[in-house]
Design an enzyme around this catalytic site. Sequence first.
Site, mmCIF file in Angstrom:
data_model
loop_
_atom_site.group_PDB
_atom_site.id
_atom_site.type_symbol
_atom_site.label_atom_id
_atom_site.label_comp_id
_atom_site.label_asym_id
_atom_site.label_seq_id
_atom_site.Cartn_x
_atom_site.Cartn_y
_atom_site.Cartn_z
ATOM 1 C CB CYS A 92 -0.874 0.013 1.239
ATOM 2 S SG CYS A 92 -1.825 -1.474 1.459
ATOM 3 C CD GLU A 111 11.271 -10.990 -8.937
ATOM 4 O OE1 GLU A 111 10.525 -10.558 -8.049
ATOM 5 O OE2 GLU A 111 12.501 -10.850 -8.910
ATOM 6 C CG HIS A 155 20.900 -36.904 -4.725
ATOM 7 N ND1 HIS A 155 21.308 -38.132 -4.262
ATOM 8 C CD2 HIS A 155 22.026 -36.195 -4.953
ATOM 9 C CE1 HIS A 155 22.641 -38.155 -4.183
ATOM 10 N NE2 HIS A 155 23.095 -36.982 -4.605
ATOM 11 C CD1 TRP A 212 -0.493 -5.821 -3.591
ATOM 12 C CD2 TRP A 212 -0.002 -6.537 -1.525
ATOM 13 N NE1 TRP A 212 0.117 -7.045 -3.697
ATOM 14 C CE2 TRP A 212 0.427 -7.503 -2.456
ATOM 15 C CE3 TRP A 212 0.215 -6.780 -0.176
ATOM 16 C CZ2 TRP A 212 1.039 -8.697 -2.079
ATOM 17 C CZ3 TRP A 212 0.828 -7.963 0.213
ATOM 18 C CH2 TRP A 212 1.230 -8.905 -0.740
ATOM 19 C CE LYS A 269 15.233 -10.380 -9.864
ATOM 20 N NZ LYS A 269 15.680 -9.904 -8.608
ATOM 21 C CD GLU A 274 18.361 -12.341 -7.361
ATOM 22 O OE1 GLU A 274 17.807 -12.932 -6.427
ATOM 23 O OE2 GLU A 274 17.961 -11.240 -7.798
ATOM 24 C CE LYS A 317 12.039 -2.260 -5.142
ATOM 25 N NZ LYS A 317 12.908 -3.254 -5.791
ATOM 26 N NE ARG A 328 4.583 1.716 -1.037
ATOM 27 C CZ ARG A 328 5.307 1.943 0.041
ATOM 28 N NH1 ARG A 328 6.333 2.757 -0.015
ATOM 29 N NH2 ARG A 328 5.020 1.383 1.189
ATOM 30 C CG ASN A 365 0.417 2.117 3.667
ATOM 31 O OD1 ASN A 365 -0.651 2.161 3.079
ATOM 32 N ND2 ASN A 365 1.530 2.635 3.179
ATOM 33 N N GLY A 366 -0.509 -1.315 6.516
ATOM 34 C CA GLY A 366 -0.221 -2.211 7.639
ATOM 35 C C GLY A 366 -1.428 -3.087 7.936
#
Length: 611
Positions: free
Chosen positions: A2, A490, A506, A77, A487, A483, A606, A27, A103-104
Amino acid sequence: MCGIVGYIGKEQAAPILLEGLSRLEYRGYDSAGVAVFDAGTGSLAVRKAKGRLQVLSDQLHGGADLDSTVGVGHTRWATHGAPSDVNSHPQVSRSGRIAVVHNGIIENYAELKAFLTAQGVPFTSETDTEVVAQLIEYFYQGDLLAAVGRVLHRIQGAYALGILCADCPGQIVAVRKDSPLILGYGEGCNFIASDVTAILRHTRRVGYMEDGELAVLTREGIRCYNHLMQPIEKETVTVDWEIDAAEKGGYEHFMFKEIMEQPDALRRCLSPRIREGEIVFEDFSLDEEYIRSMRRIYIVACGSSYHVGMVGKYHLERLTRIPVEVALGSEFRYMAPIVDEHTLVIVISQSGETLDTMAALREARRLGGHILSIVNVVGSSIARESDQVLYTWAGPEIAVATTKAYTTQLALLSLLALWLARQLGTVPEEDCRAMLAAFQELPGKMEEVLSRRDDIQYFASQYFNHDSIFFIGRNLDYALGLEGSLKLKEISYIHSEAYASGELKHGTISLIEDGTLVVALSTYEVLFAKAMSNVVEVKARGASVLALATAPHREEMARTADSVMTIPEIHALLLPVLGVVPLQLFAYYVALMRGCDIDKPRNLAKSVTVE
Ligand code: F6R
């Protein structure tokens, strides 16, 4: 995640709020809204819309529909309640005279909602935030600040709040606990924002709210209070980020811009810290006695920052011989970590606001560990709660997928490992000098990698339509693969996994069949022969192999792999910093060719400020 922006001044508020919210789009969000005080009717006008900010902006004709000079805006969000118009913020009280952006998460909202419902208060949304608006109204007896103060005693959780009340048209009340909120000081106008980028166009003078603080904004000034409602002086700082730096600067996507900015970001991060053959950490020091008493190092982080920690473990253990554990922020608290005053806890976070990482930091501190954080956003919560901070100085990172923050974190952690080794005398001086020289070559070599981006674009065009891609590598290359795989998945939404090459036999190798794409990472010279044999292994099962090797190994690798990406040779300490760049570019071009929303991938945010 948010975003909040609030404005009080003499100009029209709605266009300023919409523009500020557009700076926060990076964000991640699923709906947006604004509330302004309408002087004509003496009431609050609230407008909200699910979806992109543009939908709201179109409905409001860019803000022209709302005539007001004070208001708050929000991008949401979803956490409590699905994305919808009604669940969007601002949330209002039953009379519509109090509006709140938040926010939160209010953890005890269900209990408070039950209490208010029993008092006959009707609820319209599924959000935790509506509870705050309703509770303020419940306590309101003509003094907004006093009512907010009473609410703060009742709510638990994390919150940054912007509050408007129709009875107090010349005020915005702001509150912060465990969720970032800054104050912006203008000329005849003032601002609140969850992120400085939202207000940079209007002011560079900001104050960071601390946990438990309240602020009352008027056109003339900002009054701040501590959690006991005692007035406090707020220190202000001048933010020197250029507005351009927070915008796309001519590139099609923030992610690409940020990939290209990496050599400069590394120069900013490293040059002031390497002087005449010495590592100089002006912003930080650990005394020699403490360093010698260190028994263990924990690295705590989430996502890509965690991958930095994986590389860091290899480097720190190799160079200092101190045992290193790498823990996910979200797991740390639940694993009974062995931390005491002889434990250095390195916390890594671009945003400095990741809630899981912050919770791990607090737990580590409670157990007595010494907290050193590596953070990009200056003045962020993690930075402020750490004993010491090393800033990456990468500049604002807007794309959800991290690139320049990752490489600067990695370079800085590697430099720290070398510095500790020097303090401990665990590495011969000659080797230290060779490593230091490599740091100085790093930005130039990265420019070389970036200049050959067309090769990567070509490889992406060959492989962008695969449905499942494996990244394999050993040791440093394994950490790099984690990584590279993150990348890719996502931003391109291609299923992808990273495996330590030795693990293939394995289980995973059963997934390799004709045409499966395997990205084989083999930059680490010491293990090149082993990497080659893994390439042969997967080729024999029909895989297509896109390899990554250093330039001197290109030919040998090309004899077996289908395609080879290369990076210049550099000291092993910095191989992953260079090696990640082709993987970032590969992910970027693949996502571009698949038509994905690169800067704002679905379901992602973000700054992840919820558990
Ligand atoms: C991936 C990415 C995330 C972050 C993670 C931690 O590209 O950006 O995995 O690395 O959410 O964020 P920070 O570093 O801000 O704590």
